[in-house]
Design a protein around this motif. Structure first.
Motif, PDB file in Angstrom:
ATOM      1  N   THR A  72     -13.883 -27.047  10.111  1.00 26.55           N
ATOM      2  CA  THR A  72     -13.348 -27.972  10.456  1.00 26.55           C
ATOM      3  C   THR A  72     -14.112 -28.692  11.676  1.00 26.55           C
ATOM      4  O   THR A  72     -13.557 -30.435  12.375  1.00 26.55           O
ATOM      5  CB  THR A  72     -11.452 -27.242  11.177  1.00 26.55           C
ATOM      6  OG1 THR A  72     -11.264 -26.633  10.127  1.00 26.55           O
ATOM      7  CG2 THR A  72     -10.851 -27.541  12.086  1.00 26.55           C
ATOM      8  N   LEU A  86      -3.648 -19.127  14.499  1.00 24.76           N
ATOM      9  CA  LEU A  86      -3.054 -19.820  12.695  1.00 24.76           C
ATOM     10  C   LEU A  86      -2.582 -18.176  13.010  1.00 24.76           C
ATOM     11  O   LEU A  86      -1.380 -17.975  11.835  1.00 24.76           O
ATOM     12  CB  LEU A  86      -3.906 -20.132  11.228  1.00 24.76           C
ATOM     13  CG  LEU A  86      -4.351 -21.551  12.104  1.00 24.76           C
ATOM     14  CD1 LEU A  86      -5.365 -21.762  10.748  1.00 24.76           C
ATOM     15  CD2 LEU A  86      -2.922 -22.541  12.185  1.00 24.76           C
ATOM     16  N   LYS A  87      -3.643 -17.068  12.731  1.00 24.32           N
ATOM     17  CA  LYS A  87      -2.679 -15.602  12.772  1.00 24.32           C
ATOM     18  C   LYS A  87      -1.626 -15.013  13.321  1.00 24.32           C
ATOM     19  O   LYS A  87      -0.504 -14.736  12.844  1.00 24.32           O
ATOM     20  CB  LYS A  87      -3.922 -14.246  11.832  1.00 24.32           C
ATOM     21  CG  LYS A  87      -4.960 -14.353  11.183  1.00 24.32           C
ATOM     22  CD  LYS A  87      -6.094 -13.697  11.095  1.00 24.32           C
ATOM     23  CE  LYS A  87      -6.808 -14.077   9.581  1.00 24.32           C
ATOM     24  NZ  LYS A  87      -8.549 -12.883  10.200  1.00 24.32           N
ATOM     25  N   ASP A 133      -8.831 -19.123  13.221  1.00 20.89           N
ATOM     26  CA  ASP A 133      -8.654 -18.490  12.242  1.00 20.89           C
ATOM     27  C   ASP A 133      -7.548 -17.408  13.419  1.00 20.89           C
ATOM     28  O   ASP A 133      -6.008 -17.197  13.054  1.00 20.89           O
ATOM     29  CB  ASP A 133      -9.254 -17.973  10.888  1.00 20.89           C
ATOM     30  CG  ASP A 133      -9.114 -17.378  10.846  1.00 20.89           C
ATOM     31  OD1 ASP A 133      -8.323 -17.177   9.636  1.00 20.89           O
ATOM     32  OD2 ASP A 133      -8.764 -16.008  10.220  1.00 20.89           O
ATOM     33  N   THR A 179      -6.963 -29.917  18.155  1.00 23.54           N
ATOM     34  CA  THR A 179      -6.819 -28.672  18.276  1.00 23.54           C
ATOM     35  C   THR A 179      -8.274 -27.834  18.595  1.00 23.54           C
ATOM     36  O   THR A 179      -7.969 -27.151  19.488  1.00 23.54           O
ATOM     37  CB  THR A 179      -7.341 -28.359  16.550  1.00 23.54           C
ATOM     38  OG1 THR A 179      -6.148 -28.410  16.022  1.00 23.54           O
ATOM     39  CG2 THR A 179      -7.392 -27.190  16.356  1.00 23.54           C
ATOM     40  N   ARG A 231      -2.144 -21.346   7.053  1.00 21.37           N
ATOM     41  CA  ARG A 231      -3.546 -21.133   7.579  1.00 21.37           C
ATOM     42  C   ARG A 231      -3.741 -22.425   6.570  1.00 21.37           C
ATOM     43  O   ARG A 231      -4.999 -23.453   6.492  1.00 21.37           O
ATOM     44  CB  ARG A 231      -4.473 -19.913   6.829  1.00 21.37           C
ATOM     45  CG  ARG A 231      -6.230 -20.339   6.465  1.00 21.37           C
ATOM     46  CD  ARG A 231      -6.827 -20.047   7.222  1.00 21.37           C
ATOM     47  NE  ARG A 231      -7.127 -21.300   7.548  1.00 21.37           N
ATOM     48  CZ  ARG A 231      -8.136 -21.099   8.727  1.00 21.37           C
ATOM     49  NH1 ARG A 231      -9.159 -20.782   8.792  1.00 21.37           N
ATOM     50  NH2 ARG A 231      -8.422 -22.766   8.550  1.00 21.37           N
ATOM     51  N   ASP A 249       3.040 -20.400   5.259  1.00 22.78           N
ATOM     52  CA  ASP A 249       1.234 -19.909   5.320  1.00 22.78           C
ATOM     53  C   ASP A 249       0.284 -21.209   6.185  1.00 22.78           C
ATOM     54  O   ASP A 249      -0.411 -22.181   5.866  1.00 22.78           O
ATOM     55  CB  ASP A 249       0.710 -19.919   4.395  1.00 22.78           C
ATOM     56  CG  ASP A 249      -0.643 -19.551   4.068  1.00 22.78           C
ATOM     57  OD1 ASP A 249      -2.199 -19.001   5.495  1.00 22.78           O
ATOM     58  OD2 ASP A 249      -1.622 -18.711   3.225  1.00 22.78           O
ATOM     59  N   GLU A 281     -14.341 -22.246  14.919  1.00 22.64           N
ATOM     60  CA  GLU A 281     -14.038 -21.227  13.649  1.00 22.64           C
ATOM     61  C   GLU A 281     -12.772 -19.716  13.367  1.00 22.64           C
ATOM     62  O   GLU A 281     -11.906 -19.957  13.020  1.00 22.64           O
ATOM     63  CB  GLU A 281     -14.412 -21.590  12.674  1.00 22.64           C
ATOM     64  CG  GLU A 281     -15.011 -22.869  12.244  1.00 22.64           C
ATOM     65  CD  GLU A 281     -13.847 -23.806  10.991  1.00 22.64           C
ATOM     66  OE1 GLU A 281     -13.383 -23.083  11.066  1.00 22.64           O
ATOM     67  OE2 GLU A 281     -14.466 -25.038  11.177  1.00 22.64           O
ATOM     68  N   PHE A 305      -2.712 -25.953   7.546  1.00 21.57           N
ATOM     69  CA  PHE A 305      -3.476 -26.547   8.371  1.00 21.57           C
ATOM     70  C   PHE A 305      -4.782 -27.151   7.235  1.00 21.57           C
ATOM     71  O   PHE A 305      -5.225 -28.284   7.468  1.00 21.57           O
ATOM     72  CB  PHE A 305      -4.183 -25.614   9.192  1.00 21.57           C
ATOM     73  CG  PHE A 305      -5.057 -25.933   9.833  1.00 21.57           C
ATOM     74  CD1 PHE A 305      -4.981 -26.451  11.467  1.00 21.57           C
ATOM     75  CD2 PHE A 305      -6.861 -26.013   9.648  1.00 21.57           C
ATOM     76  CE1 PHE A 305      -5.580 -27.159  12.329  1.00 21.57           C
ATOM     77  CE2 PHE A 305      -7.748 -26.716  10.565  1.00 21.57           C
ATOM     78  CZ  PHE A 305      -7.023 -27.349  11.687  1.00 21.57           C
ATOM     79  N   ASP A 306      -5.093 -25.982   6.626  1.00 16.84           N
ATOM     80  CA  ASP A 306      -6.567 -26.341   5.625  1.00 16.84           C
ATOM     81  C   ASP A 306      -5.799 -27.992   4.937  1.00 16.84           C
ATOM     82  O   ASP A 306      -6.801 -29.211   4.433  1.00 16.84           O
ATOM     83  CB  ASP A 306      -7.021 -25.111   4.288  1.00 16.84           C
ATOM     84  CG  ASP A 306      -7.247 -24.246   5.479  1.00 16.84           C
ATOM     85  OD1 ASP A 306      -7.604 -24.313   6.602  1.00 16.84           O
ATOM     86  OD2 ASP A 306      -7.760 -23.166   4.713  1.00 16.84           O
TER      87      ASP A 306
END
Length: 529
Positions: A414, A268-269, A265, A318, A286, A284, A261, A289-290
């Motif tokens: 995830t 994604l950032k 993160d 992923t 993040r 965005d 996780e 993806f969510d």
């Protein structure tokens, strides 16, 4: 190729805290090296083949009970390029557990600078039960393995899926109990380390030099703890938390999911920062993806070209990409393709047939055993669970797994559920989980030289916190931190490589508290100095 018998003598002193005597050079049967087969040196340039030799070396199944018989370990050596300046042997392990280390000497230039190759014999070996070293096999036919493993979907959610997964692991364990033999109870890392110490003496080294990656870090830590006086230099990259892993498997695996996780993160950032260089970078990442994950939890989607994309595919694709930053652009492309199915735009409508090869390559084959014929031989091995379930005490019954999965999913949305149904579920029914004899500590290593612990900030499989714990638990260690993505870093960060070279050759310990940078950054971000 000659097979030699290992003679473990009582002339060496017992290691403090382990109660185990180290193998003595001179009275342990030597490895009988011979020419490698063409298959073994495949890919080696013709003018370098003469540097390689191979062997089979016999060790007891149980180092404390010779009556249980023996197994043969497969080894490969890449001789030091400058024999006159040879320091000794450098043993290698790629991780897994269950990873084949036999061919690692052929990839030495990927991990080590030329000075290391000049002065060490690189020795790769398949640990017991792995690959060419008496593979641990729970099945006699590929058909049986296929039928049993059908229920092991990556992320079971419904009651029917969970029941099928647990039944599959129960049947898996029953096949192992019937077919795997005596070796099943002797697959722990303690057993592997006893083998490694015998090999160390068998090649004539009074002390061990070792480089281990991922699970191989547990081998290195266990060796240092069990045989501190025989430890010369140990480099471990992508570290487990040895105390947690060998004393509380459930908590360890839940923490392992949290590492994925953290890495996700970070990806994604970084994708958002990269902008157009990341295909998933608009808006965005993040939130996108969510949304995609939550949708796939309820129903799969069909990608352009017809590929079915479900929650298991998202999780596997992923997690696999997070192991290596060079896969990030492909992952971003896959995620955007999937997101466009949920939110088609004019632009995406114009690109109804994008190249989905990166996605297909990343997914597990859906019909791996579709062409299996009845009674065809089973050629894989089951060492992953053989080692994991020997080392990790779960202390739970199978009926507790669904509740643990639900809790893990709340903490790690995830990856939590998939991690539980990869390791914890299997080990809750594994036949030798309560009969193996793993090493559980103490871990304080009173070695002549500190152990070199290398850890990435965004390592998914062995999170950075594990590296810090490894260094603290060993005590006599030096932590090299790397502000990098991906699992393990040797060969991809010049500063770390230089420090490892000086350590292995000169036993020079790098300064404490250093943070290194990788040679390249994801999405072409300029290297920071």
């Amino acid at each position: 190729m000659a097979v030699t018998a290992a003679t473990v003598t009582g002339t060496a002193a017992a290691a403090p805290g382990s109660g185990v005597r180290a193998a003595a050079t001179g009275s342990t049967a030597a490895v009988n090296w011979d020419a490698c087969t063409k298959a073994e040196v495949a890919g080696v340039p013709a003018d370098q083949v003469q540097q390689y030799s191979c062997a089979r070396y016999r060790v007891p199944i149980d180092h404390d009970d010779a009556s249980l018989g023996t197994i043969d370990l497969a080894l490969m050596k890449r001789a030091a390029k400058v024999p006159g300046r040879r320091i000794g042997s450098l043993f290698l392990n790629p991780g897994g557990p269950g990873g084949s280390g036999l061919g690692m000497p052929k990839r030495g230039a990927k991990y080590f600078q030329p000075q290391v190759l000049d002065r060490f014999d690189l020795i790769g070996f398949d640990p017991r039960g792995v690959g060419a070293s008496n593979p641990l096999r729970c099945f006699t036919t590929a058909e049986d393995a296929h039928d049993v493993k059908l229920g092991q979907i990556p992320v079971p959610i419904s009651r029917a899926e969970i029941s099928a997964a647990m039944a599959s692991f129960r049947d898996y364990g029953e096949f192992c109990r019937r077919n795997a033999g005596t070796l099943l109870d002797h697959m722990s890392t303690r057993d592997v380390v006893r083998d490694l110490d015998t090999l160390r003496a068998a090649v004539g080294d009074k002390q061990l030099s070792f480089a281990g990656f991922s699970y191989g870090t547990l081998i290195g830590a266990t060796y240092a703890a069990m045989f501190p006086q025989q430890t010369r230099a140990i480099v471990i990259d992508g570290n487990v938390d040895p105390d947690l892993r060998t004393n509380d498997g459930v908590t360890y695996d839940i923490a392992r999911a949290q590492g994925f996780e953290i890495a996700l993160d970070g990806f994604l950032k970084r994708c958002a920062q990269a902008g157009k260089a990341c295909a998933f970078g608009s808006g965005d990442p993040r939130a996108k993806f969510d949304e995609l994950r939550d949708h796939l939890r309820g129903e799969p989607i069909t990608l352009p070209g017809g590929a079915r994309f479900d929650l298991g595919a998202l999780t596997d694709t992923t997690s696999g990409a997070l192991y290596s930053p060079d896969r990030f652009p492909s992952l971003a492309q896959v995620l955007q393709q999937a997101y466009d199915v949920l939110h088609p735009t004019v632009q995406s409508q114009k690109q109804r047939n994008p190249d989905v090869k990166p996605l297909i390559a990343a997914l597990r084959a859906q019909n791996t055993h579709a062409d299996t014929h009845p009674d065809s031989p089973y050629t894989a091995d089951d060492s992953y669970y053989g080692v994991n379930c020997a080392d990790k005490p779960m202390g739970i019954g199978p009926n507790q797994v669904p509740g643990i999965a639900a809790k893990a999913e709340r903490q790690s949305p995830t990856f939590g559920r998939g991690q539980v149904f990869t390791d914890i579920a299997a080990c809750s029914t594994w036949p030798s989980a309560k009969t193996s004899d793993p090493y559980r500590g103490p871990w304080q290593a009173h070695t002549a030289n500190p152990v070199l612990v290398v850890s990435n900030f965004y390592d998914p499989a062995t999170q950075y916190r594990f590296g810090r714990r490894m260094a603290a638990e060993l005590g006599n260690s030096r932590l090299l931190s790397v502000d990098a993505f991906g699992h393990c870093i040797l060969g991809d960060a010049k500063g770390v490589d230089e420090a490892a070279t000086a350590y292995l050759i000169e036993l020079k310990v790098p300064a404490d508290g250093q943070v290194f940078q990788p040679d390249t950054q994801p999405f072409g971000t300029p290297e920071r100095t």
